[in-house]
Design an enzyme around this catalytic site. Structure first.
Site, short mmCIF file in Angstrom:
data_model
loop_
_atom_site.label_atom_id
_atom_site.label_comp_id
_atom_site.label_asym_id
_atom_site.label_seq_id
_atom_site.Cartn_x
_atom_site.Cartn_y
_atom_site.Cartn_z
N LYS A 149 0.91 -1.20 -0.04
CA LYS A 149 -0.02 -0.05 -0.21
C LYS A 149 0.96 1.11 0.27
CE LYS A 149 -1.73 2.82 2.88
NZ LYS A 149 -1.64 3.92 1.78
N GLY A 202 7.03 5.02 8.18
CA GLY A 202 6.00 6.19 8.31
C GLY A 202 6.35 7.00 9.84
N SER A 203 5.55 7.76 9.96
CA SER A 203 5.59 8.38 11.20
C SER A 203 5.63 7.54 12.51
CB SER A 203 4.33 9.34 11.29
OG SER A 203 3.16 8.83 11.15
N THR A 204 5.99 8.12 13.66
CA THR A 204 6.00 7.34 14.83
C THR A 204 4.65 7.37 15.16
OG1 THR A 204 8.35 7.82 15.38
CG2 THR A 204 7.02 7.48 17.44
N GLY A 207 2.89 4.40 13.47
CA GLY A 207 3.58 3.23 13.85
C GLY A 207 3.19 2.59 15.04
N GLU A 224 9.88 1.21 10.85
CA GLU A 224 10.83 2.09 10.39
C GLU A 224 10.25 3.57 10.51
OE1 GLU A 224 13.93 1.37 10.11
OE2 GLU A 224 13.92 -0.68 9.29
N CYS A 258 13.93 10.43 6.99
CA CYS A 258 13.89 9.96 8.26
C CYS A 258 15.48 10.03 9.00
CB CYS A 258 13.53 8.60 8.43
SG CYS A 258 14.18 7.41 7.33
N GLU A 350 10.66 16.04 14.95
CA GLU A 350 11.14 15.77 13.38
C GLU A 350 10.01 16.81 12.58
OE1 GLU A 350 9.67 12.16 11.50
OE2 GLU A 350 11.73 12.15 10.85
P1 NAD Z 1 2.51 8.47 7.82
O1 NAD Z 1 2.67 7.60 9.03
O2 NAD Z 1 1.50 9.64 7.72
O3 NAD Z 1 2.10 7.43 6.61
C1 NAD Z 1 3.03 6.27 6.13
C2 NAD Z 1 2.03 5.33 5.45
O4 NAD Z 1 1.13 4.95 6.40
C3 NAD Z 1 1.00 5.88 4.47
O5 NAD Z 1 1.12 4.85 3.41
C4 NAD Z 1 -0.42 6.08 4.94
O6 NAD Z 1 -1.28 5.82 4.04
C5 NAD Z 1 -0.43 5.10 5.87
N1 NAD Z 1 -1.01 4.87 7.40
C6 NAD Z 1 -1.42 6.09 7.73
N2 NAD Z 1 -2.39 6.07 8.64
C7 NAD Z 1 -2.72 4.49 8.79
C8 NAD Z 1 -3.06 3.99 9.68
N3 NAD Z 1 -3.98 4.24 10.59
N4 NAD Z 1 -3.18 2.41 9.58
C9 NAD Z 1 -2.35 1.83 8.40
N5 NAD Z 1 -1.57 2.72 7.55
C10 NAD Z 1 -1.72 4.19 7.76
O7 NAD Z 1 3.92 8.90 7.41
P2 NAD Z 1 4.15 9.91 5.89
O8 NAD Z 1 3.80 11.39 6.34
O9 NAD Z 1 3.92 9.20 4.81
O10 NAD Z 1 5.95 9.59 5.88
C11 NAD Z 1 6.65 10.55 6.87
C12 NAD Z 1 7.26 9.71 8.00
O11 NAD Z 1 7.76 8.54 7.77
C13 NAD Z 1 8.21 10.48 8.80
O12 NAD Z 1 8.03 10.80 10.15
C14 NAD Z 1 9.64 9.85 8.60
O13 NAD Z 1 10.40 10.13 9.58
C15 NAD Z 1 8.93 8.61 8.43
N6 NAD Z 1 10.15 7.64 7.70
C16 NAD Z 1 10.78 6.84 8.39
C17 NAD Z 1 11.63 5.91 7.65
C18 NAD Z 1 12.45 4.95 8.24
O14 NAD Z 1 13.06 4.16 7.69
N7 NAD Z 1 12.57 5.03 9.72
C19 NAD Z 1 11.86 6.10 6.06
C20 NAD Z 1 11.04 7.10 5.51
C21 NAD Z 1 9.85 7.87 6.45
#
Ligand code: NAD
Length: 448
Positions: A149, A202-204, A207, A224, A258, A350
């Site tokens: 996804k 994605g975001s903490t 996560g 991650e 990140c 962040e």
């Molecule tokens: P996000 O958490 O908003 O979204 C990430 C993904 O999760 C998207 O596909 C989104 O549709 C999905 N998502 C959102 N809500 C969800 C839920 N309730 N259930 C399941 N899936 C859901 O993050 P973002 O804004 O897309 O990305 C930015 C963040 O990602 C930053 O905080 C960044 O640090 C982090 N990031 C971490 C790494 C790493 O490897 N540690 C790498 C890249 C980005």
């Protein structure tokens, strides 16, 4: 989907529903059973063919990424190439995914590394292609099916990769892409009993939610998450080299990285010299059209991200600022905040934009204390000519990926992941496939 450099609409993609996820899981489970039954060499060969198909389309995939994510074209080519390399590397693991034989009395004890089944990969928008492949390539190599996804704003390269997989001969439904909203398609994957593992980047905040929801099914998760990584510059370092390298360590991908080194910690006696070299280096970063080969930094992904970044850089802060285009597009200039303290939101949270802070420190203990004064622990850099100090500080900083006298952190053949609230589990590296297996232990009696 909007082009973030121009705000033009470039595509509309319908979002998957929970019913679409159900149907995809059924198809994936059937494809997985057939895939796992193939000879390892055949699975490896098909993954290599997929890698070749990606290689033949690097330029097309890169141009798509420039359009949908605003990445500068050189980076976008690297990203498409990274998918190819990951597939090749994972293919090399298929025949090497062996268990162990452990000495026991009265028989033979062996372990098998068995595929999990269907794996859900939930990817963010900041590196849509590489991060999708970090999960998908080793999961497929270990004998699983994958449902990817992508993020709401960046589904186009993922959809193209799924087409290339089919063209390369991967079985139908083995690698499916379901674009859709996080709280609909994403949660449906997390809640689905037929999905054995979620790989989330994605975001903490999200996560934590995924980990909590997944607990209902004791779902396997790799997370991650975010970062607020330190860049520690000691007085004994090549200070000018450290200052010249600092800008792109937090401006690459417009700071939407990140691993961005957004907390620059500089030993007090070289603080002024560091800023003297840093300021012109930040001001001269080329910001503009991401499809131009000379551009070093493009726009932010969206209006919402631009507003978020703006909210951290209030008018009363002292800053070093670079340039950014006027007019349409989500532009924010390279920015270094020089007069804040370690407790300010811009120094702790962040920002996920082209913004860093510089803070002075007194000695090694103070540097380590400041570096670790965060809920995150993803990456970091240490600049020093003293090899003992480099090793001491590398061991003392609680983060998963450190580099000395450089800012590198991600290689597909070395492990990657976070300490503390930056994540759970590791991706990439020699053990990447193992994260997509269950270990089964079998004892065979020789006495019956
Ligand atoms: P996000 O958490 O908003 O979204 C990430 C993904 O999760 C998207 O596909 C989104 O549709 C999905 N998502 C959102 N809500 C969800 C839920 N309730 N259930 C399941 N899936 C859901 O993050 P973002 O804004 O897309 O990305 C930015 C963040 O990602 C930053 O905080 C960044 O640090 C982090 N990031 C971490 C790494 C790493 O490897 N540690 C790498 C890249 C980005």
């Amino acid at each position: 989907m909007l082009d973030p450099a121009t705000e033009e609409v470039i595509a509309t993609v319908p979002g998957a529903t929970a019913q679409d996820v159900d149907a995809a899981v059924v198809r994936a489970a059937a494809a997985q059973a057939r895939w796992a039954a193939l000879a390892p060499a055949d699975r490896a060969r098909l993954l290599r063919r997929f890698a070749t198909a990606v290689d033949e389309h690097v330029e097309e995939l890169a141009r798509l990424e420039v359009r949908e994510a605003g990445h500068v074209v050189g980076n976008a080519r690297w990203e498409a190439g990274n998918v190819r390399d990951l597939l090749d590397y994972a293919a090399g693991g298929v025949e090497r995914l062996s268990g162990r034989q452990i000495p026991v009395p009265g028989g033979l004890d062996v372990t098998f590394l068995e595929p999990l089944g269907v794996v859900g990969v939930i990817a963010p928008w900041n590196f849509p292609m590489p991060i999708a492949a970090w999960g998908a390539a080793p999961a497929l190599a270990a004998g699983n099916a994958v449902i990817l996804k992508p993020a709401e704003t960046t589904p186009l390269t993922a959809l193209r990769l799924a087409e290339l997989a089919l063209e390369a001969g991967l079985p139908e439904h083995l690698f499916q892409v379901l674009p859709g909203a996080g709280d609909i398609a994403g949660e449906a994957l997390v809640d689905h009993p037929g999905v054995a593992k979620i790989v989330f980047t994605g975001s903490t905040r999200v996560g934590k939610r995924i980990m909590a929801r997944g607990a209902a099914l004791v779902k396997r998760v790799t997370l991650e998450l975010g970062g607020k990584s330190p860049n520690i510059v000691f007085a004994d370092a090549d200070v000018d080299a450290a200052a010249l390298a600092a800008p792109m360590s937090f401006l690459d991908n417009s700071g939407q990285d990140c691993c961005a080194r957004t907390r620059i910690l500089v030993q007090r006696q070289v603080y002024d010299r560091f800023l003297e070299v840093l300021a012109p280096a930040v001001e001269s970063v080329v910001v503009g059209d991401p499809s131009d080969e000379k551009t070093q930094m493009g726009p932010l992904i969206s209006e919402a991200q631009l507003e978020r970044v703006r909210s951290y850089v209030t008018g009363d802060l002292n800053t070093i600022r670079g340039s950014a285009p006027d007019g349409p597009g989500f532009w924010f200039p390279p920015t270094v905040v020089t007069d804040t303290d370690a407790s300010a939101p811009v120094a702790r949270e962040e920002v996920f934009g082209p913004v860093a802070v510089v803070l002075p420190f007194d000695d090694e203990a103070d540097a380590v204390r400041l570096a670790n004064d965060t809920e995150y622990g993803l990456s970091g850099s240490i600049w020093t000519r003293d090899v003992g100090r480099a090793l001491r500080v590398s061991r003392a900083v609680a983060a998963g990926n450190l580099s000395v006298n450089s800012h590198s952190s991600v290689r597909y053949w070395t492990p990657f992941g976070g300490y503390k609230q930056s994540g759970l589990g590791r991706e990439l590296g020699p053990d990447a496939l193992t994260a997509f297996t269950e270990t089964k232990n079998v004892f065979i009696s020789t006495e019956a």
